[in-house]
Write a protein that holds these residues in place. Structure first.
Motif, PDB file in Angstrom:
ATOM      1  N   GLN A 191       8.644  12.668  -3.056  1.00 19.94           N
ATOM      2  CA  GLN A 191       7.865  11.434  -2.926  1.00 19.94           C
ATOM      3  C   GLN A 191       7.695  10.782  -4.297  1.00 19.94           C
ATOM      4  O   GLN A 191       6.777  11.097  -5.044  1.00 19.94           O
ATOM      5  CB  GLN A 191       6.496  11.739  -2.311  1.00 19.94           C
ATOM      6  N   GLU A 224       8.703   3.248   4.109  1.00 18.33           N
ATOM      7  CA  GLU A 224       7.486   4.034   4.326  1.00 18.33           C
ATOM      8  C   GLU A 224       7.027   4.713   3.034  1.00 18.33           C
ATOM      9  O   GLU A 224       5.827   4.805   2.754  1.00 18.33           O
ATOM     10  CB  GLU A 224       7.722   5.074   5.426  1.00 18.33           C
ATOM     11  N   LYS A 227       5.322   2.154   0.813  1.00 21.55           N
ATOM     12  CA  LYS A 227       3.981   1.840   1.319  1.00 21.55           C
ATOM     13  C   LYS A 227       2.981   2.934   0.925  1.00 21.55           C
ATOM     14  O   LYS A 227       1.863   2.634   0.513  1.00 21.55           O
ATOM     15  CB  LYS A 227       4.003   1.683   2.838  1.00 21.55           C
ATOM     16  N   ARG A 228       3.411   4.175   1.061  1.00 21.86           N
ATOM     17  CA  ARG A 228       2.509   5.288   0.711  1.00 21.86           C
ATOM     18  C   ARG A 228       2.212   5.320  -0.780  1.00 21.86           C
ATOM     19  O   ARG A 228       1.071   5.556  -1.194  1.00 21.86           O
ATOM     20  CB  ARG A 228       3.134   6.634   1.121  1.00 21.86           C
TER      21      ARG A 228
END
Length: 271
Positions: A191, A224, A227-228
């Protein structure tokens, strides 16, 4: 979060002027930071005089031959490139490259960065034959200086892959994108913004080849993740929405594409 950043940069600038005087390297740094913010927002007319002021100030305070002067040349050239002013950007990039070689030696990360910058300019102009050897040289230099596993190596791999993609050399581009993606995951974790960028790059390659079913999940994953990591309202999120919308458009999925384009448009207006 540009609206929050600008008053802090301005406050730091004014404080440094009061404490250190108008002519001080730290004041130049604050001006440079503010110019970089404006460039990120596309406020080029406000950024240019600040970059020019920083360049002249660094020349006066540090001398004509100093690494910070080379950095300022690069920054001003990058602004010109963003505006398509390639003829003005190229001599500045060349001057910065030669200065860094003289001051820092032929083998230095800043020299590799200058090689990449010049290659990026050539690529923007479609001068692929001139860009490729520069990217290759920068890649090999980063490997020698940092080792095979380093963020700068991953970035150079992506740059070379993009060059090949621009030339339609898809079979050469794909393994480089894949390698850059896996390296970025190992170095930064699953991430991370750079992982999202690598996913987007690989998806774009697949889209260019008409491999839509492979591209879509990568675009969605990048969206996604952004966005996180950045929140719903961020330029990179708008970019991902536009990328996904373009994929749908290429497939004739117009009803799915339109709301994404509209969402990206409204987001960019707010930004």
């Amino acid at each position: 979060r540009y609206d929050e950043a600008e008053p802090l940069y301005r406050q730091a600038l004014e404080m440094r002027k009061r404490l250190l005087g108008e002519q001080h390297p730290d004041v130049a740094t604050s001006l440079n930071n503010l110019a970089g913010l404006y460039r990120s927002q596309g406020r080029y007319e406000e950024a240019e005089p600040l970059y020019r002021q920083v360049l002249e100030m660094r020349k006066r305070l540090l001398g004509e031959q100093h690494p910070s002067v080379a950095t300022s040349l690069n920054n001003l050239a990058g602004l010109y490139e963003s505006q398509g002013r390639y003829d003005q950007a190229e001599p500045l990039l060349r001057q910065a490259l030669e200065m860094r070689k003289r001051l820092l030696g032929e083998q230095h990360p800043d020299v590799a960065q200058s090689l990449n910058n010049l290659a990026g300019l050539y690529q923007s102009q479609g001068r692929y034959d001139e860009a490729e050897p520069l990217i290759q040289e920068a890649l090999e230099m980063y490997k020698r200086l940092h080792g095979e596993q380093h963020p700068s190596v991953a970035t150079s791999l992506s740059s070379l892959a993009l060059l090949y993609q621009s030339q339609g050399r898809y079979d050469e581009a794909e393994p480089l994108y894949q390698e850059a993606l896996e390296m970025t995951k190992r170095l930064h974790g699953e991430q991370h913004p750079d992982v999202a960028t690598s996913l987007n790059n690989l998806a774009l390659l697949y889209q260019s080849q008409g491999r839509y079913e492979e591209a879509e999940p990568l675009y969605r994953q990048a969206l996604e993740m952004r966005k996180r990591l950045h929140g719903e309202q961020h330029p990179s999120v708008a970019t991902s929405l536009s990328s996904l919308a373009l994929l749908y458009k290429d497939q004739g999925r117009y009803e799915e594409a339109e709301p994404l384009y509209r969402q990206a448009l409204e987001m960019r207006k707010r930004l």
